[in-house]
Design an enzyme around this catalytic site. Structure first.
Site, PDB file in Angstrom:
ATOM      1  N   PHE A 257      -9.668  -5.917  -8.483  1.00  0.00           N
ATOM      2  CA  PHE A 257      -8.658  -5.222  -9.361  1.00  0.00           C
ATOM      3  C   PHE A 257      -7.139  -5.279  -8.861  1.00  0.00           C
ATOM      4  CE2 PHE A 257      -6.959  -2.055  -6.352  1.00  0.00           C
ATOM      5  CZ  PHE A 257      -6.503  -1.063  -6.896  1.00  0.00           C
ATOM      6  N   SER A 258      -7.022  -5.809  -7.811  1.00  0.00           N
ATOM      7  CA  SER A 258      -5.869  -5.941  -7.183  1.00  0.00           C
ATOM      8  C   SER A 258      -4.647  -6.790  -7.969  1.00  0.00           C
ATOM      9  CB  SER A 258      -6.079  -6.832  -5.556  1.00  0.00           C
ATOM     10  OG  SER A 258      -6.700  -6.048  -4.960  1.00  0.00           O
TER      11      SER A 258
ATOM     12  N   LYS B 129     -13.526  -9.746   5.510  1.00  0.00           N
ATOM     13  CA  LYS B 129     -12.850  -8.620   6.126  1.00  0.00           C
ATOM     14  C   LYS B 129     -13.049  -8.920   7.709  1.00  0.00           C
ATOM     15  CE  LYS B 129     -12.624  -5.437   2.549  1.00  0.00           C
ATOM     16  NZ  LYS B 129     -12.951  -4.067   2.009  1.00  0.00           N
TER      17      LYS B 129
ATOM     18  N   GLY C  70     -21.205  -3.957   6.204  1.00  0.00           N
ATOM     19  CA  GLY C  70     -20.183  -4.938   6.594  1.00  0.00           C
ATOM     20  C   GLY C  70     -18.870  -4.370   6.795  1.00  0.00           C
TER      21      GLY C  70
ATOM     22  N   LEU D 134     -18.424   3.087  -3.301  1.00  0.00           N
ATOM     23  CA  LEU D 134     -17.347   2.292  -2.905  1.00  0.00           C
ATOM     24  C   LEU D 134     -16.865   1.653  -4.190  1.00  0.00           C
ATOM     25  CD1 LEU D 134     -17.260   3.655  -0.473  1.00  0.00           C
ATOM     26  CD2 LEU D 134     -16.217   1.846   0.704  1.00  0.00           C
TER      27      LEU D 134
ATOM     28  N   ALA E 163     -16.501  -2.865   5.110  1.00  0.00           N
ATOM     29  CA  ALA E 163     -15.936  -1.619   4.557  1.00  0.00           C
ATOM     30  C   ALA E 163     -16.686  -0.572   5.290  1.00  0.00           C
ATOM     31  CB  ALA E 163     -16.340  -1.643   2.978  1.00  0.00           C
TER      32      ALA E 163
END
Length: 248
Positions: A15-16, A65, A126, A208, A128
């Protein structure tokens, strides 16, 4: 031109780019540009920096991440405690890792729960999930993580198998948080393998995932009376927090 962007793989669900492109147009920031950098492995990350010398900031998504950390010069203290990065500030001197997932999740969770602080199950282990776990710790919300692999040296870990075999455990954890990508477009019918029959009106389900806006997990939980929330507010909050970091 001030350039910003996102690294991850794949990036079809992101979405960024739309969020920041719309923000730049709305706020008259014609000198700013946001691009997607889909890299097949984290070893390709330095090449992105070489190819894009005007980059000021990057967002980081699945699966990098945690993998990106060795490529950074330092981490913010909060990010170091979490052990996962979703935001990088780039300067001529250094690359600094931050975690705005923490702020986005914690703020949106408090907005949603109000004074309630139910014990939680975190689905997934993970990057997140690490930000989610730190937020729950700081809110004094007890939790356990649910994973396919429980051989990770943690005593607050459950396997999906154990959860299916002991569905009564679901009563002890009214807050269910999905931090996995399961259910994300285009594989929208996927979800974590948990005992759905044990979900009831006492449960709060926070997924999320934000695309689709109502995941199959949320839909199944709603059928059983649970309150549900997707990750869109969290995304907006973490994106604005990243913007502030890049422009400090």
């Amino acid at each position: 031109m001030k350039k910003f962007g996102l690294i991850g793989f794949p990036l079809t669900h992101s979405f960024s780019k739309k969020y920041f492109t719309d923000k730049f147009e709305r706020e008259g920031k014609s000198e700013c540009q946001y691009e997607l950098y889909e890299i097949p492995n984290i070893q390709a990350f330095p090449a992105v920096l070489v190819k894009e010398p005007t980059l000021i900031g990057l967002n980081v998504t699945i699966p990098y991440k945690e993998q990106v950390i060795p490529f950074l010069d330092r981490l913010s203290p909060a990010c170091k405690a979490i052990g996962a990065v979703n935001c990088i500030k780039i300067s001529a001197e250094e690359l600094v890792g931050f975690n705005t997932d923490y702020f986005g999740f914690k703020t949106s969770l408090v907005n949603w729960l109000g004074p309630n602080r139910p014990a939680a199950l975190i689905l997934g282990t993970g990057g997140a999930s690490k930000a989610v776990a730190q937020a729950l710790k700081d809110l004094n919300i007890p939790f356990m993580k649910v994973s396919r692999d429980t051989q990770q040296g943690s005593n607050n870990m459950l396997s999906y198998k154990k959860l299916r075999e002991s569905p009564e455990l679901m009563k002890e954890f009214p807050l269910l948080i999905n931090t996995t990508p399961l259910g994300t477009f285009p594989k929208t019918e996927e979800m974590a393998d948990i005992p759905l029959a044990s979900i009831n009106q006492n449960h709060w389900v926070y997924d999320l995932v934000y695309n689709p806006t109502t995941t199959v997990f949320m839909r199944e939980a709603e059928k059983r009376g649970a309150k549900t929330k997707n990750g869109l507010e969290m995304l907006h909050l973490q994106a604005e927090a990243a913007w502030e970091i890049w422009n400090e």
